[in-house]
Design an enzyme around this catalytic site. Sequence first.
Site, mmCIF file in Angstrom:
data_model
loop_
_atom_site.group_PDB
_atom_site.id
_atom_site.type_symbol
_atom_site.label_atom_id
_atom_site.label_comp_id
_atom_site.label_asym_id
_atom_site.label_seq_id
_atom_site.Cartn_x
_atom_site.Cartn_y
_atom_site.Cartn_z
ATOM 1 N N CYS A 131 9.346 -6.420 -1.043
ATOM 2 C CA CYS A 131 8.739 -7.644 -1.567
ATOM 3 C C CYS A 131 7.226 -7.609 -1.394
ATOM 4 C CB CYS A 131 9.338 -8.850 -0.847
ATOM 5 S SG CYS A 131 8.587 -10.390 -1.354
ATOM 6 N N CYS A 134 5.661 -10.957 -0.400
ATOM 7 C CA CYS A 134 5.865 -11.344 1.005
ATOM 8 C C CYS A 134 4.939 -10.533 1.912
ATOM 9 C CB CYS A 134 7.300 -11.073 1.462
ATOM 10 S SG CYS A 134 8.552 -11.554 0.297
ATOM 11 N N ASP A 135 4.807 -9.244 1.644
ATOM 12 C CA ASP A 135 4.188 -8.335 2.614
ATOM 13 C C ASP A 135 2.880 -7.691 2.169
ATOM 14 O OD1 ASP A 135 6.473 -8.778 4.151
ATOM 15 O OD2 ASP A 135 7.541 -7.107 3.235
#
Length: 309
Positions: A131, A134-135
């Site tokens: 992701c 997300c990261d």
Amino acid sequence: MEKVVIIGTGCAGLTAALYTARANLKPVVLTGCMPGGLLTTTSIVENFPGFPEGIDGYELMVRMQKQAERFGAQIKFGCVEAIDATRQPFVLTVDGEPIEAETIIIASGAGHRHLGLESEHLLEKKGVTYCATCDGALPMFRNQPLVVVGGGDSACEEATYLTRFASIVYLIHRRDSLRASKVMAERTLAHDKIKPIWDSAVTEVLDVKQDKVTAVRVKNLKTGTESLIDCAGLFVAIGHLPNTQLFKGLIDMDEAGYIIPTRGAATNVEGIFVAGDCADAIYRQAVTAAGMGCAAAIEAERYLAARLE
Ligand code: NAP
């Protein structure tokens, strides 16, 4: 006893919640382990009708939840552990607690597909991720070369997003053309920070000994030659697997685990309906999931009405 329990709070689950709530059925909506579903991990959603400038995936899901709650949907955090469908009402076990339900709508969505390499598994969250939104902004990825694997819309989206942080993004795909939609593919390939590597597969993630990602081993599938690409992160974007393990043996599904509806949103178990990515191996769009959620809600409502006649 609940009239409707909905499993999942992605586009399908929350649309089913909106419709059943407006039908005064006071649905209980179980978030599962990924509240908001996969769309919360997307950056900008440009193809959901009604948002000409696009909308952030997380924001879209928050809005859907608020809309369902406004009409009486009850969102409950928890994961379903078991379902007893041998009796009516059905009994769901959620974090150890039983919940009785006259109808169930399964909208459990899908999770990320993995490459299946041991080194990928060992370095997960240590540079291997599924992701970018997300990261991607983590300090470990800033101004570093990054690798994205895949050739679909997700891979293109991830690669484009990562150009904000990376020094360069290598997009590794097993064929020589992208599966992604034309607009997405053209935008990705035109980006000066994205370098496609065609006909290739990642065969190993290095370096397990250092407990962090330092490079990937890449094999050209046409020539068989192998090379190392230095990178600080590997972003795997090779599609999804339906979250349906819990329903095996109870609900009919195909070999890949996608639930097979019998008619419309109905499943082989009377009173259990299905919607969204867990039953859709073909379209898997936010808007199709929402449409399926609407259909499942209408089916559940009709089923409950027929039981009263
Ligand atoms: P996808 O369309 O199924 O693409 C998966 C990609 O990964 C394909 O290019 C596939 O290669 C490759 N792949 C699969 N297994 C692999 C493996 N074991 N090793 C290496 N490569 C592998 O999945 P997706 O990109 O996640 O998209 C899923 C759906 O969501 C699609 O309908 C897509 O349109 C939609 N989506 C839309 C948006 C958007 O519009 N904003 C964003 C994301 C996703 P092959 O091409 O060779 O099969």
